[in-house]
Each structure stands twice: as structure tokens, then as C-alpha cells.
Design an enzyme around this catalytic site. Structure first.
Site, PDB file in Angstrom:
ATOM      1  CB  SER A   1       6.944   8.629  -2.042  1.00  0.00           C
ATOM      2  OG  SER A   1       6.849   7.291  -1.612  1.00  0.00           O
TER       3      SER A   1
ATOM      4  CG  HIS B   1       6.067   2.092   0.969  1.00  0.00           C
ATOM      5  ND1 HIS B   1       6.585   3.360   1.073  1.00  0.00           N
ATOM      6  CD2 HIS B   1       5.502   2.017  -0.257  1.00  0.00           C
ATOM      7  CE1 HIS B   1       6.353   4.023  -0.054  1.00  0.00           C
ATOM      8  NE2 HIS B   1       5.697   3.245  -0.875  1.00  0.00           N
TER       9      HIS B   1
ATOM     10  CG  MET C   1       6.951   2.980  -7.722  1.00  0.00           C
ATOM     11  SD  MET C   1       6.501   4.091  -9.053  1.00  0.00           S
ATOM     12  CE  MET C   1       5.630   5.356  -8.168  1.00  0.00           C
TER      13      MET C   1
ATOM     14  CD  GLN D   1       4.001   2.749 -12.030  1.00  0.00           C
ATOM     15  OE1 GLN D   1       4.268   1.553 -12.127  1.00  0.00           O
ATOM     16  NE2 GLN D   1       3.461   3.251 -10.931  1.00  0.00           N
TER      17      GLN D   1
ATOM     18  CE  LYS E   1      -1.569   8.249  -1.223  1.00  0.00           C
ATOM     19  NZ  LYS E   1      -0.797   7.898  -2.414  1.00  0.00           N
TER      20      LYS E   1
HETATM   21  P1  AMP Z   1       4.312   3.239  -4.218  1.00  0.00           P
HETATM   22  O1  AMP Z   1       5.723   3.121  -3.738  1.00  0.00           O
HETATM   23  O2  AMP Z   1       3.738   4.611  -4.047  1.00  0.00           O
HETATM   24  O3  AMP Z   1       4.112   2.656  -5.594  1.00  0.00           O
HETATM   25  O4  AMP Z   1       3.465   2.331  -3.252  1.00  0.00           O
HETATM   26  C1  AMP Z   1       3.750   0.978  -3.071  1.00  0.00           C
HETATM   27  C2  AMP Z   1       2.604   0.328  -2.362  1.00  0.00           C
HETATM   28  O5  AMP Z   1       2.412   0.963  -1.101  1.00  0.00           O
HETATM   29  C3  AMP Z   1       1.282   0.473  -3.134  1.00  0.00           C
HETATM   30  O6  AMP Z   1       0.535  -0.741  -3.004  1.00  0.00           O
HETATM   31  C4  AMP Z   1       0.598   1.599  -2.414  1.00  0.00           C
HETATM   32  O7  AMP Z   1      -0.808   1.549  -2.496  1.00  0.00           O
HETATM   33  C5  AMP Z   1       1.071   1.373  -0.989  1.00  0.00           C
HETATM   34  N1  AMP Z   1       0.947   2.617  -0.221  1.00  0.00           N
HETATM   35  C6  AMP Z   1       1.470   3.830  -0.530  1.00  0.00           C
HETATM   36  N2  AMP Z   1       1.092   4.748   0.386  1.00  0.00           N
HETATM   37  C7  AMP Z   1       0.316   4.106   1.285  1.00  0.00           C
HETATM   38  C8  AMP Z   1      -0.386   4.489   2.461  1.00  0.00           C
HETATM   39  N3  AMP Z   1      -0.361   5.745   2.922  1.00  0.00           N
HETATM   40  N4  AMP Z   1      -1.073   3.556   3.136  1.00  0.00           N
HETATM   41  C9  AMP Z   1      -1.115   2.271   2.693  1.00  0.00           C
HETATM   42  N5  AMP Z   1      -0.484   1.825   1.593  1.00  0.00           N
HETATM   43  C10 AMP Z   1       0.223   2.731   0.893  1.00  0.00           C
END
Ligand code: AMP
Length: 283
Positions: free
Chosen positions: A186, A37, A30, A61, A149
Site C-alpha cells: 500500500s 491482499h 489495513m 501498531q 511479505k
Molecule cells: P496490510 O494491509 O499491509 O496490513 O497487509 C495485510 C495482509 O496482506 C498482511 O498479512 C500482509 O502480509 C499481506 N500482504 C501485504 N502485501 C503483500 C504482498 N505483496 N504479497 C502478499 N501478501 C501481502
């Protein structure tokens, strides 16, 4: 790095690459990219011919009282980071293209979603699987990369891939943390200075819980209470949940053995943080 907004351009690009026999690694996000990421991108870069990352803040979501509008966004910086990390295609679809009208066919997660975040965020995982089904069709990856996470998300995606026969290998990577243990997110930018100092206690509390679970004669109820107390006594956060379940089934078990997850979600003034530890218990 190519930036693609259009869905048909994305599909066309993928078809061309597939004709040449190239493999595709996919990192859906996102945006507001951080090391969590970027670690996924590094792994995808390494294991595939092409790396496609997407940035899409998926309205489906988010609940009506959640932070869809306030979710942090920084397109320019994300483009810079993705380029630096060797992304071949950054897919930036528009909401009105992804969801031109309400869907005639809706997806509903029946298992693994009635606990943890699924319980407090009604419909969240229905939105997650809907957008991922669309993105998987558009990008047609060989491997898709997710972070532990969001361990419940990984469990649900695992079921999506299995139930709907996506020819995709799910790769789940460890949580990337700040030096003091706080899981990178984020949403961390929305913590006040004091909250940011307190937030690492969530991870510490989960570690404490993990240690306690490995002792004899301690019930999971007891451990959950202790972990909750640990968090509330060290932070001003309000507990959404602390739970202990089998993983990835996310079921309640009496006797803990095999892989289990201890997870917490905590509300701070402007951000809700989640974290977990997945580990093996021997009976
Ligand atoms: P998001 O942008 O928050 O939807 O995250 C995108 C992807 O990055 C998802 O698969 C999350 O689980 C992963 N992600 C977010 N934060 C972390 C983190 N601190 N460590 C590992 N993966 C992460």
C-alpha cells in the site's frame, strides 16, 4: 457482501454461522487493497465456507513518528475490490469501538520482536498482537491468512496462536510482486517516480545475498555488507536494516542450515519499504 462496522454485530453474525457448522476464513488488512491482499482473499475463499476480511488501520501498531495519519485509505475502492473478490463480510471496525479507552491489560511480544522491524519500530508487534487477539475473538476464524511479505509478522502471529491457544490454522502465502520484482505494498504510492524505478533493486539485492550465502567461506557479516552496498549503490534509499536469521525463530545462528530469512528495510523520502526471501540452506 455485507459490511459490518459494529463489534457486536460481527460477533452475532459469526455465532449464527458457526451454529450452522460453516467454516470461516479470515483476512485481516489495513486496506488500500492490492493484489497481495486479494491473493489472500482468493485462498481463503477457496478453503472455507465463508470469507471475512477486515479493514482496520490499527493506531496501536504505529509509533509516534510513523505514518498512521498519512497511511493511504480508499474505502470505496476497497469495498468494490472486496465485493468483486467474493468477500462475504467486510468488517470495518471504528477505532473508538476497538479501543474505547486505554487497555487495562496489555500484550507484549517477548520473542521474535527484538530484531528486524521490531527493533526499529518499538512496540509495533505489541500493537499487532493486541489487535489480532481482538479480531480473532470477534471473527473466530478457522483459518487466518497472512502474507510472507511481512515475514516477521507471520512469525509473531505463529507464536500468538501457539502461546494463547487460538484454535486457528495460520496460512502464510508468498509475496505478490510487480513485474519488475518490487513487492506490492500500500505504501508504494508514496514513492517518487525515481524511487519507484530504483525500488526493485531491494529484491535484486536480497537475491544476490541468497546466492552468496549458498557459496562456501562467506560470512553472514560479509553478505549483509554486500547486500547493503548493493542497495545503496542502486537506490537513493537509506538502509534501516539488512539481516540474516533463522526462520521462523528469528535467531542469529553461526552455521546456516535449515530455513533462513534474508530481509531488508529501506527508507525512501516518504515510504519505508520492506522485503525478504525465506529459503532452505543445506549444511
Ligand atoms: P496490510 O494491509 O499491509 O496490513 O497487509 C495485510 C495482509 O496482506 C498482511 O498479512 C500482509 O502480509 C499481506 N500482504 C501485504 N502485501 C503483500 C504482498 N505483496 N504479497 C502478499 N501478501 C501481502
Amino acid at each position: 457482501m455485507r459490511i459490518i462496522n459494529s463489534l457486536s454485530e460481527m460477533q452475532h453474525y459469526v455465532q449464527e454461522q458457526k451454529k450452522q457448522g460453516l467454516s470461516i476464513g479470515f483476512v485481516p488488512t489495513m486496506g488500500y487493497l492490492h493484489e497481495g491482499h486479494l491473493q489472500l482473499m482468493d485462498a481463503a475463499r477457496e478453503e472455507n465456507d465463508l470469507l471475512v476480511a477486515s479493514i482496520f488501520v490499527n493506531p496501536l501498531q504505529f509509533g509516534p513518528n510513523e505514518d498512521f495519519e498519512q497511511y493511504p485509505r480508499d474505502e470505496e475502492e476497497d469495498i468494490r475490490k472486496a465485493r468483486e473478490r467474493g468477500v462475504d463480510v467486510l468488517f470495518f471496525p471504528h477505532v473508538h469501538d476497538m479501543y474505547p479507552s486505554s487497555l487495562s491489560i496489555v500484550m507484549k511480544v517477548e520473542r521474535r520482536a527484538d530484531v528486524l522491524c521490531g527493533r526499529s519500530r518499538e512496540g509495533h508487534f505489541d500493537g499487532v498482537v493486541t489487535v489480532l487477539a481482538k479480531l480473532f475473538h470477534l471473527v473466530q476464524p478457522n483459518k487466518a491468512y497472512f502474507g510472507n511479505k511481512d515475514a516477521q509478522q507471520v512469525a509473531v502471529v505463529d507464536a500468538l496462536i501457539e502461546d494463547y491457544n487460538f484454535p486457528i490454522e495460520l496460512r502464510a502465502l508468498n509475496t505478490v510482486r510487480e513485474k519488475d520484482g518490487l513487492a506490492k505494498s500500500s505504501r508504494n504510492v508514496y514513492l517518487s517516480k525515481e524511487e519507484r524505478e530504483e525500488a526493485p533493486y531491494i529484491y535484486e539485492a536480497l537475491h544476490y545475498g541468497k546466492r552468496r550465502l549458498q557459496e562456501e567461506h562467506v560470512s553472514s557479516r560479509q553478505v549483509k555488507d554486500e547486500v547493503s552496498r548493493f542497495i545503496t549503490s542502486h537506490t537513493r534509499g537509506k538502509i534501516d536494516y539488512v539481516d540474516i536469521l533463522s526462520y521462523p525463530q528469528l535467531e542469529r545462528v553461526e552455521e546456516y542450515s535449515g530455513q533462513i530469512i534474508i530481509a531488508a528495510a529501506v527508507y525512501f523520502s516518504k515510504a519505508r519499504l520492506i522485503d525478504n526471501i525465506i529459503f532452505e540452506v543445506r549444511s
